[in-house]
Motif scaffolding. Structure first.
Motif, PDB file in Angstrom:
ATOM      1  N   SER A  25     -49.846  37.589 112.008  1.00  0.00           N
ATOM      2  CA  SER A  25     -50.703  37.826 110.855  1.00  0.00           C
ATOM      3  C   SER A  25     -50.447  39.235 110.356  1.00  0.00           C
ATOM      4  CB  SER A  25     -52.173  37.661 111.237  1.00  0.00           C
ATOM      5  OG  SER A  25     -52.543  38.620 112.214  1.00  0.00           O
ATOM      6  N   GLY A  26     -50.750  39.457 109.097  1.00  0.00           N
ATOM      7  CA  GLY A  26     -50.481  40.769 108.525  1.00  0.00           C
ATOM      8  C   GLY A  26     -49.660  40.637 107.267  1.00  0.00           C
ATOM      9  N   ARG A  27     -49.998  41.406 106.274  1.00  0.00           N
ATOM     10  CA  ARG A  27     -49.357  41.256 104.971  1.00  0.00           C
ATOM     11  C   ARG A  27     -47.906  41.681 104.971  1.00  0.00           C
ATOM     12  NH1 ARG A  27     -53.158  44.560 101.134  1.00  0.00           N
ATOM     13  NH2 ARG A  27     -53.118  45.911 102.965  1.00  0.00           N
ATOM     14  N   THR A  28     -47.508  42.562 105.887  1.00  0.00           N
ATOM     15  CA  THR A  28     -46.170  43.139 105.841  1.00  0.00           C
ATOM     16  C   THR A  28     -45.249  42.571 106.907  1.00  0.00           C
ATOM     17  OG1 THR A  28     -46.895  44.960 107.247  1.00  0.00           O
ATOM     18  CG2 THR A  28     -47.019  45.277 104.848  1.00  0.00           C
ATOM     19  N   PHE A  29     -45.504  41.347 107.354  1.00  0.00           N
ATOM     20  CA  PHE A  29     -44.697  40.749 108.425  1.00  0.00           C
ATOM     21  C   PHE A  29     -43.218  40.790 108.094  1.00  0.00           C
ATOM     22  CE2 PHE A  29     -43.565  37.957 111.804  1.00  0.00           C
ATOM     23  CZ  PHE A  29     -42.599  37.101 111.298  1.00  0.00           C
ATOM     24  N   SER A  30     -42.849  40.486 106.865  1.00  0.00           N
ATOM     25  CA  SER A  30     -41.436  40.401 106.494  1.00  0.00           C
ATOM     26  C   SER A  30     -40.716  41.739 106.594  1.00  0.00           C
ATOM     27  CB  SER A  30     -41.302  39.835 105.078  1.00  0.00           C
ATOM     28  OG  SER A  30     -41.952  40.675 104.150  1.00  0.00           O
ATOM     29  N   ASP A  31     -41.451  42.844 106.664  1.00  0.00           N
ATOM     30  CA  ASP A  31     -40.832  44.169 106.782  1.00  0.00           C
ATOM     31  C   ASP A  31     -40.396  44.491 108.204  1.00  0.00           C
ATOM     32  OD1 ASP A  31     -43.140  45.762 104.432  1.00  0.00           O
ATOM     33  OD2 ASP A  31     -41.301  44.614 104.105  1.00  0.00           O
ATOM     34  N   TYR A  32     -40.887  43.709 109.157  1.00  0.00           N
ATOM     35  CA  TYR A  32     -40.685  44.038 110.564  1.00  0.00           C
ATOM     36  C   TYR A  32     -39.496  43.317 111.171  1.00  0.00           C
ATOM     37  CZ  TYR A  32     -45.180  46.434 110.874  1.00  0.00           C
ATOM     38  OH  TYR A  32     -46.217  47.323 110.717  1.00  0.00           O
ATOM     39  N   GLY A  33     -38.739  44.055 111.993  1.00  0.00           N
ATOM     40  CA  GLY A  33     -37.837  43.408 112.921  1.00  0.00           C
ATOM     41  C   GLY A  33     -38.663  42.818 114.049  1.00  0.00           C
ATOM     42  N   PHE A  50     -33.404  39.651 119.198  1.00  0.00           N
ATOM     43  CA  PHE A  50     -33.975  40.422 118.097  1.00  0.00           C
ATOM     44  C   PHE A  50     -33.478  39.848 116.782  1.00  0.00           C
ATOM     45  CE2 PHE A  50     -35.563  44.194 115.985  1.00  0.00           C
ATOM     46  CZ  PHE A  50     -34.692  44.404 114.928  1.00  0.00           C
ATOM     47  N   ILE A  51     -34.364  39.834 115.789  1.00  0.00           N
ATOM     48  CA  ILE A  51     -33.955  39.467 114.435  1.00  0.00           C
ATOM     49  C   ILE A  51     -34.505  40.511 113.479  1.00  0.00           C
ATOM     50  CG2 ILE A  51     -35.921  37.900 114.075  1.00  0.00           C
ATOM     51  CD1 ILE A  51     -33.922  36.110 112.471  1.00  0.00           C
ATOM     52  N   SER A  52     -33.640  41.077 112.666  1.00  0.00           N
ATOM     53  CA  SER A  52     -34.074  42.117 111.748  1.00  0.00           C
ATOM     54  C   SER A  52     -34.824  41.504 110.564  1.00  0.00           C
ATOM     55  CB  SER A  52     -32.865  42.899 111.235  1.00  0.00           C
ATOM     56  OG  SER A  52     -32.102  42.091 110.357  1.00  0.00           O
ATOM     57  N   SER A  53     -35.390  42.366 109.747  1.00  0.00           N
ATOM     58  CA  SER A  53     -36.085  41.882 108.556  1.00  0.00           C
ATOM     59  C   SER A  53     -35.105  41.174 107.615  1.00  0.00           C
ATOM     60  CB  SER A  53     -36.771  43.044 107.831  1.00  0.00           C
ATOM     61  OG  SER A  53     -35.823  44.031 107.478  1.00  0.00           O
ATOM     62  N   GLY A  54     -33.838  41.527 107.710  1.00  0.00           N
ATOM     63  CA  GLY A  54     -32.822  40.893 106.885  1.00  0.00           C
ATOM     64  C   GLY A  54     -32.169  39.689 107.525  1.00  0.00           C
ATOM     65  N   GLY A  55     -32.542  39.385 108.760  1.00  0.00           N
ATOM     66  CA  GLY A  55     -32.027  38.193 109.423  1.00  0.00           C
ATOM     67  C   GLY A  55     -30.883  38.419 110.391  1.00  0.00           C
ATOM     68  N   SER A  56     -30.483  39.666 110.612  1.00  0.00           N
ATOM     69  CA  SER A  56     -29.416  39.937 111.577  1.00  0.00           C
ATOM     70  C   SER A  56     -29.935  39.705 112.997  1.00  0.00           C
ATOM     71  CB  SER A  56     -28.931  41.378 111.440  1.00  0.00           C
ATOM     72  OG  SER A  56     -28.364  41.578 110.162  1.00  0.00           O
ATOM     73  N   LEU A  57     -29.089  39.127 113.821  1.00  0.00           N
ATOM     74  CA  LEU A  57     -29.497  38.724 115.168  1.00  0.00           C
ATOM     75  C   LEU A  57     -28.762  39.511 116.244  1.00  0.00           C
ATOM     76  CD1 LEU A  57     -29.408  34.911 114.482  1.00  0.00           C
ATOM     77  CD2 LEU A  57     -31.443  36.142 115.219  1.00  0.00           C
ATOM     78  N   ARG A  58     -29.471  39.747 117.340  1.00  0.00           N
ATOM     79  CA  ARG A  58     -28.880  40.323 118.542  1.00  0.00           C
ATOM     80  C   ARG A  58     -29.454  39.583 119.735  1.00  0.00           C
ATOM     81  NH1 ARG A  58     -27.439  46.337 117.827  1.00  0.00           N
ATOM     82  NH2 ARG A  58     -27.816  46.781 115.628  1.00  0.00           N
ATOM     83  N   TYR A  59     -28.622  39.403 120.750  1.00  0.00           N
ATOM     84  CA  TYR A  59     -29.050  38.705 121.966  1.00  0.00           C
ATOM     85  C   TYR A  59     -28.630  39.476 123.202  1.00  0.00           C
ATOM     86  CZ  TYR A  59     -29.716  34.612 118.969  1.00  0.00           C
ATOM     87  OH  TYR A  59     -30.128  33.748 117.986  1.00  0.00           O
ATOM     88  N   VAL A  74     -42.272  33.023 105.311  1.00  0.00           N
ATOM     89  CA  VAL A  74     -43.349  32.332 104.599  1.00  0.00           C
ATOM     90  C   VAL A  74     -44.438  31.921 105.585  1.00  0.00           C
ATOM     91  CG1 VAL A  74     -43.966  30.305 103.237  1.00  0.00           C
ATOM     92  CG2 VAL A  74     -41.824  31.535 102.776  1.00  0.00           C
ATOM     93  N   GLU A  75     -44.024  31.374 106.713  1.00  0.00           N
ATOM     94  CA  GLU A  75     -44.971  30.971 107.751  1.00  0.00           C
ATOM     95  C   GLU A  75     -45.414  32.147 108.612  1.00  0.00           C
ATOM     96  OE1 GLU A  75     -46.347  27.985 108.131  1.00  0.00           O
ATOM     97  OE2 GLU A  75     -45.257  27.275 106.360  1.00  0.00           O
ATOM     98  N   LYS A  76     -44.765  33.289 108.455  1.00  0.00           N
ATOM     99  CA  LYS A  76     -45.046  34.471 109.290  1.00  0.00           C
ATOM    100  C   LYS A  76     -44.901  34.114 110.764  1.00  0.00           C
ATOM    101  CE  LYS A  76     -48.052  36.787 105.956  1.00  0.00           C
ATOM    102  NZ  LYS A  76     -49.376  37.398 105.705  1.00  0.00           N
ATOM    103  N   VAL A  92     -42.798  35.609 131.832  1.00  0.00           N
ATOM    104  CA  VAL A  92     -43.709  35.604 130.690  1.00  0.00           C
ATOM    105  C   VAL A  92     -42.913  36.138 129.498  1.00  0.00           C
ATOM    106  CG1 VAL A  92     -45.854  36.484 129.711  1.00  0.00           C
ATOM    107  CG2 VAL A  92     -45.719  35.950 132.156  1.00  0.00           C
ATOM    108  N   TYR A  93     -42.945  35.378 128.413  1.00  0.00           N
ATOM    109  CA  TYR A  93     -42.184  35.747 127.220  1.00  0.00           C
ATOM    110  C   TYR A  93     -43.132  36.330 126.172  1.00  0.00           C
ATOM    111  CZ  TYR A  93     -37.928  33.577 128.918  1.00  0.00           C
ATOM    112  OH  TYR A  93     -36.790  33.289 129.635  1.00  0.00           O
ATOM    113  N   TYR A  94     -42.724  37.458 125.608  1.00  0.00           N
ATOM    114  CA  TYR A  94     -43.523  38.180 124.631  1.00  0.00           C
ATOM    115  C   TYR A  94     -42.757  38.313 123.323  1.00  0.00           C
ATOM    116  CZ  TYR A  94     -45.941  39.853 128.837  1.00  0.00           C
ATOM    117  OH  TYR A  94     -46.617  39.943 130.026  1.00  0.00           O
ATOM    118  N   CYS A  95     -43.442  38.208 122.206  1.00  0.00           N
ATOM    119  CA  CYS A  95     -42.828  38.618 120.955  1.00  0.00           C
ATOM    120  C   CYS A  95     -43.368  39.994 120.588  1.00  0.00           C
ATOM    121  CB  CYS A  95     -43.052  37.618 119.830  1.00  0.00           C
ATOM    122  SG  CYS A  95     -44.754  37.346 119.354  1.00  0.00           S
ATOM    123  N   ALA A  96     -42.554  40.745 119.874  1.00  0.00           N
ATOM    124  CA  ALA A  96     -42.894  42.121 119.532  1.00  0.00           C
ATOM    125  C   ALA A  96     -42.358  42.438 118.142  1.00  0.00           C
ATOM    126  CB  ALA A  96     -42.319  43.092 120.563  1.00  0.00           C
ATOM    127  N   ALA A  97     -43.027  43.359 117.461  1.00  0.00           N
ATOM    128  CA  ALA A  97     -42.669  43.723 116.089  1.00  0.00           C
ATOM    129  C   ALA A  97     -42.355  45.208 116.003  1.00  0.00           C
ATOM    130  CB  ALA A  97     -43.824  43.381 115.144  1.00  0.00           C
TER     131      ALA A  97
END
Length: 122
Positions: A25-33, A50-59, A74-76, A92-97
């Motif tokens: 949740s949050g209005r600026t989700f798309s700005d975050y990696g 990791f996925i950047s705000s532009g869609g670049s991926l790292r594993y 769109v779905e955030k 335990v898997y965590y997502c982070a911004a």
């Protein structure tokens, strides 16, 4: 402010698949990696993807070719498709911004969720 809730964890046999989701949740989700980390019992947090705000991926090397991360601004939400799971993926898997740049250090991220447990049996 970005709040995140992970879901989709569970118990699976080795070789199986799971799909994790992280709803934000949050209005600026798309700005975050966005990143996925994991923490196994007795170990430190480990970078997964990791996925950047532009869609670049790292594993992380340990998951390349088995895990795939994606995002839907769109779905955030961000997702982690995990295939060919191994017992050592148990954690335990965590997502982070993170607003600026990329890091494999979870402490440099601005926000994180509460985590979801993934257990892979042998």
């Amino acid at each position: 402010q970005v709040r995140m809730v992970e879901s989709g964890g569970g118990l699976v046999r080795a070789g199986g698949s799971l799909s994790l989701s992280c709803a934000a949740s949050g209005r600026t989700f798309s700005d975050y990696g966005m990143a996925w980390f994991r923490r196994a019992p007795g170990k430190e947090h480990e970078f997964v993807a990791f996925i950047s705000s532009g869609g670049s991926l790292r594993y992380a090397e340990s998951v390349k070719g088995r895990f795939a991360m994606s995002r839907d601004d769109v779905e955030k939400a961000v997702y982690l498709q995990m295939n060919s799971l191994r017992p050592e993926d148990t954690a335990v898997y965590y997502c982070a911004a993170k607003l600026l740049g990329f890091s494999t250090d979870i402490d440099s991220y601005d926000f994180r969720g509460q985590g979801t447990q993934v257990t892979v049996s042998s």
